[in-house]
Design a protein around this motif. Structure first.
Motif, PDB file in Angstrom:
ATOM      1  N   ASP A  98       1.056  -1.187   0.172  1.00  0.00           N
ATOM      2  CA  ASP A  98       0.067  -0.267   0.332  1.00  0.00           C
ATOM      3  C   ASP A  98       1.045   1.389   0.315  1.00  0.00           C
ATOM      4  O   ASP A  98       0.591   2.273  -0.661  1.00  0.00           O
ATOM      5  CB  ASP A  98      -1.162   0.349   1.242  1.00  0.00           C
ATOM      6  CG  ASP A  98      -1.890   0.613   1.166  1.00  0.00           C
ATOM      7  OD1 ASP A  98      -2.123   0.755  -0.391  1.00  0.00           O
ATOM      8  OD2 ASP A  98      -2.592   1.857   2.392  1.00  0.00           O
ATOM      9  N   GLU A 153      -8.543   4.662  -4.922  1.00  0.00           N
ATOM     10  CA  GLU A 153      -9.168   3.279  -4.009  1.00  0.00           C
ATOM     11  C   GLU A 153      -9.951   3.996  -2.745  1.00  0.00           C
ATOM     12  O   GLU A 153     -10.745   2.917  -2.138  1.00  0.00           O
ATOM     13  CB  GLU A 153      -8.133   3.014  -3.466  1.00  0.00           C
ATOM     14  CG  GLU A 153      -8.084   1.475  -3.051  1.00  0.00           C
ATOM     15  CD  GLU A 153      -6.667   0.417  -2.094  1.00  0.00           C
ATOM     16  OE1 GLU A 153      -6.164   0.208  -1.317  1.00  0.00           O
ATOM     17  OE2 GLU A 153      -5.999   0.433  -3.630  1.00  0.00           O
ATOM     18  N   GLU A 154      -9.565   5.052  -2.155  1.00  0.00           N
ATOM     19  CA  GLU A 154     -10.612   5.376  -0.492  1.00  0.00           C
ATOM     20  C   GLU A 154     -11.616   5.820  -1.186  1.00  0.00           C
ATOM     21  O   GLU A 154     -12.549   5.501  -0.696  1.00  0.00           O
ATOM     22  CB  GLU A 154      -9.721   6.687  -0.472  1.00  0.00           C
ATOM     23  CG  GLU A 154     -10.356   7.076   1.074  1.00  0.00           C
ATOM     24  CD  GLU A 154     -10.151   6.161   2.087  1.00  0.00           C
ATOM     25  OE1 GLU A 154     -11.329   6.390   3.149  1.00  0.00           O
ATOM     26  OE2 GLU A 154      -9.779   5.330   2.119  1.00  0.00           O
ATOM     27  N   TYR A 209     -13.257   4.847  -3.936  1.00  0.00           N
ATOM     28  CA  TYR A 209     -14.453   3.461  -4.482  1.00  0.00           C
ATOM     29  C   TYR A 209     -14.224   2.613  -2.478  1.00  0.00           C
ATOM     30  O   TYR A 209     -15.752   2.077  -2.377  1.00  0.00           O
ATOM     31  CB  TYR A 209     -13.286   2.366  -4.327  1.00  0.00           C
ATOM     32  CG  TYR A 209     -13.223   2.342  -6.671  1.00  0.00           C
ATOM     33  CD1 TYR A 209     -14.491   2.730  -7.012  1.00  0.00           C
ATOM     34  CD2 TYR A 209     -12.704   3.316  -7.133  1.00  0.00           C
ATOM     35  CE1 TYR A 209     -14.918   2.553  -8.224  1.00  0.00           C
ATOM     36  CE2 TYR A 209     -12.419   3.365  -8.027  1.00  0.00           C
ATOM     37  CZ  TYR A 209     -13.351   2.989  -8.510  1.00  0.00           C
ATOM     38  OH  TYR A 209     -14.027   3.392 -10.193  1.00  0.00           O
ATOM     39  N   ARG A 210     -13.931   3.123  -1.467  1.00  0.00           N
ATOM     40  CA  ARG A 210     -13.980   2.481  -0.825  1.00  0.00           C
ATOM     41  C   ARG A 210     -14.904   3.487   0.181  1.00  0.00           C
ATOM     42  O   ARG A 210     -16.080   2.347   0.824  1.00  0.00           O
ATOM     43  CB  ARG A 210     -12.820   2.454   0.485  1.00  0.00           C
ATOM     44  CG  ARG A 210     -12.027   1.230   0.583  1.00  0.00           C
ATOM     45  CD  ARG A 210     -10.641   1.645   0.876  1.00  0.00           C
ATOM     46  NE  ARG A 210      -9.294   1.100   0.844  1.00  0.00           N
ATOM     47  CZ  ARG A 210      -9.415  -0.352   1.255  1.00  0.00           C
ATOM     48  NH1 ARG A 210     -10.211  -0.862   1.517  1.00  0.00           N
ATOM     49  NH2 ARG A 210      -7.903  -0.988   0.627  1.00  0.00           N
ATOM     50  N   TYR A 255     -18.286   2.066  -1.369  1.00  0.00           N
ATOM     51  CA  TYR A 255     -18.833   1.113  -1.257  1.00  0.00           C
ATOM     52  C   TYR A 255     -19.326   0.967   0.608  1.00  0.00           C
ATOM     53  O   TYR A 255     -20.704   0.846   0.238  1.00  0.00           O
ATOM     54  CB  TYR A 255     -17.352  -0.113  -0.950  1.00  0.00           C
ATOM     55  CG  TYR A 255     -17.244  -1.079  -0.573  1.00  0.00           C
ATOM     56  CD1 TYR A 255     -18.062  -2.338  -1.189  1.00  0.00           C
ATOM     57  CD2 TYR A 255     -18.364  -1.805   0.801  1.00  0.00           C
ATOM     58  CE1 TYR A 255     -18.226  -3.211  -0.934  1.00  0.00           C
ATOM     59  CE2 TYR A 255     -18.156  -2.865   1.034  1.00  0.00           C
ATOM     60  CZ  TYR A 255     -18.262  -4.469   0.617  1.00  0.00           C
ATOM     61  OH  TYR A 255     -18.884  -5.031   0.576  1.00  0.00           O
ATOM     62  N   ASP A 256     -19.113   2.003   1.244  1.00  0.00           N
ATOM     63  CA  ASP A 256     -20.198   2.044   2.236  1.00  0.00           C
ATOM     64  C   ASP A 256     -20.788   2.982   2.745  1.00  0.00           C
ATOM     65  O   ASP A 256     -22.313   1.958   2.586  1.00  0.00           O
ATOM     66  CB  ASP A 256     -18.680   3.378   3.237  1.00  0.00           C
ATOM     67  CG  ASP A 256     -17.467   2.550   4.039  1.00  0.00           C
ATOM     68  OD1 ASP A 256     -17.413   1.335   4.156  1.00  0.00           O
ATOM     69  OD2 ASP A 256     -17.100   3.241   4.597  1.00  0.00           O
ATOM     70  N   LYS A 289     -23.727   0.201   0.883  1.00  0.00           N
ATOM     71  CA  LYS A 289     -23.654  -0.952   1.997  1.00  0.00           C
ATOM     72  C   LYS A 289     -24.999  -0.126   3.309  1.00  0.00           C
ATOM     73  O   LYS A 289     -25.543  -1.184   3.218  1.00  0.00           O
ATOM     74  CB  LYS A 289     -22.192  -0.741   2.566  1.00  0.00           C
ATOM     75  CG  LYS A 289     -22.837  -1.618   4.071  1.00  0.00           C
ATOM     76  CD  LYS A 289     -21.268  -2.792   4.714  1.00  0.00           C
ATOM     77  CE  LYS A 289     -20.205  -1.628   5.056  1.00  0.00           C
ATOM     78  NZ  LYS A 289     -18.873  -1.810   5.783  1.00  0.00           N
ATOM     79  N   SER A 314     -15.603  -4.275  -4.978  1.00  0.00           N
ATOM     80  CA  SER A 314     -14.560  -4.395  -4.321  1.00  0.00           C
ATOM     81  C   SER A 314     -13.640  -5.236  -5.150  1.00  0.00           C
ATOM     82  O   SER A 314     -12.403  -5.869  -5.094  1.00  0.00           O
ATOM     83  CB  SER A 314     -15.341  -5.805  -4.167  1.00  0.00           C
ATOM     84  OG  SER A 314     -16.327  -6.684  -4.530  1.00  0.00           O
ATOM     85  N   ILE A 370     -10.826  -2.873  -6.280  1.00  0.00           N
ATOM     86  CA  ILE A 370      -9.882  -2.070  -5.312  1.00  0.00           C
ATOM     87  C   ILE A 370      -9.116  -3.364  -5.246  1.00  0.00           C
ATOM     88  O   ILE A 370      -8.129  -3.290  -4.713  1.00  0.00           O
ATOM     89  CB  ILE A 370     -10.966  -1.771  -3.852  1.00  0.00           C
ATOM     90  CG1 ILE A 370     -11.407  -0.702  -3.439  1.00  0.00           C
ATOM     91  CG2 ILE A 370      -9.687  -2.539  -2.601  1.00  0.00           C
ATOM     92  CD1 ILE A 370     -12.661  -0.424  -2.747  1.00  0.00           C
ATOM     93  N   GLN A 371      -9.543  -4.788  -5.246  1.00  0.00           N
ATOM     94  CA  GLN A 371      -8.572  -5.898  -5.177  1.00  0.00           C
ATOM     95  C   GLN A 371      -6.987  -5.347  -6.798  1.00  0.00           C
ATOM     96  O   GLN A 371      -6.586  -5.961  -6.222  1.00  0.00           O
ATOM     97  CB  GLN A 371      -9.761  -6.770  -5.455  1.00  0.00           C
ATOM     98  CG  GLN A 371      -8.396  -8.584  -5.922  1.00  0.00           C
ATOM     99  CD  GLN A 371      -8.916  -9.557  -5.513  1.00  0.00           C
ATOM    100  OE1 GLN A 371     -10.127  -9.230  -6.042  1.00  0.00           O
ATOM    101  NE2 GLN A 371      -8.557 -10.843  -5.614  1.00  0.00           N
TER     102      GLN A 371
END
Length: 120
Positions: free
Chosen positions: A3, A14-15, A17-18, A21-22, A25, A77, A80-81
């Motif tokens: 990282d 990436e942040e 996308y995180r 994602y939240d 959710k 996900s 991000i992977q």
């Protein structure tokens, strides 16, 4: 590649996308909770509701929101992977996000219309 070795632009993407994602959710949780509450209200509160044709619209809107959110979370996900972002994955995630958000808003609006008609 760890990282710490990732370029700043990649870390920011990436942040983002995180965070998205939240959001998906939370949208899934709210949509599911709304469906449960709606069913409860229909059986307990409204003995003879008016404009009952709105109920299937509301339920389908929230179901579309849930399914689209789940697809969006899968695409995110996956993005991000992977070290290299795939343009197709970005497009699918964005489209799923738009469908999820749009159907959620549609469901909320129809629910408000239904509740207003039956409570006033």
């Amino acid at each position: 590649m760890s990282d710490n070795e990732l370029p700043l632009e990649r870390k920011q993407e990436e942040e983002g996308y995180r965070l998205l994602y939240d959001v998906m959710k939370h949208l899934t949780t709210i949509s599911t909770g709304t469906l449960v509450i709606l069913v409860s209200f229909l059986t307990k509160v409204f003995s003879q509701p008016e404009w009952v044709y709105l109920i299937p619209v509301v339920m389908v809107s929230f179901l579309i929101s849930i399914v689209s959110s789940l697809f969006s979370m899968l695409y995110i996900s996956d993005a991000i992977q992977k070290v290299e972002m795939n343009e197709n994955t970005k497009t699918y995630a964005q489209n799923s996000y738009l469908v999820a958000g749009g159907s959620f808003i549609m469901g909320i609006i129809m629910l408000i219309v239904f509740a207003t008609k039956n409570l006033i």
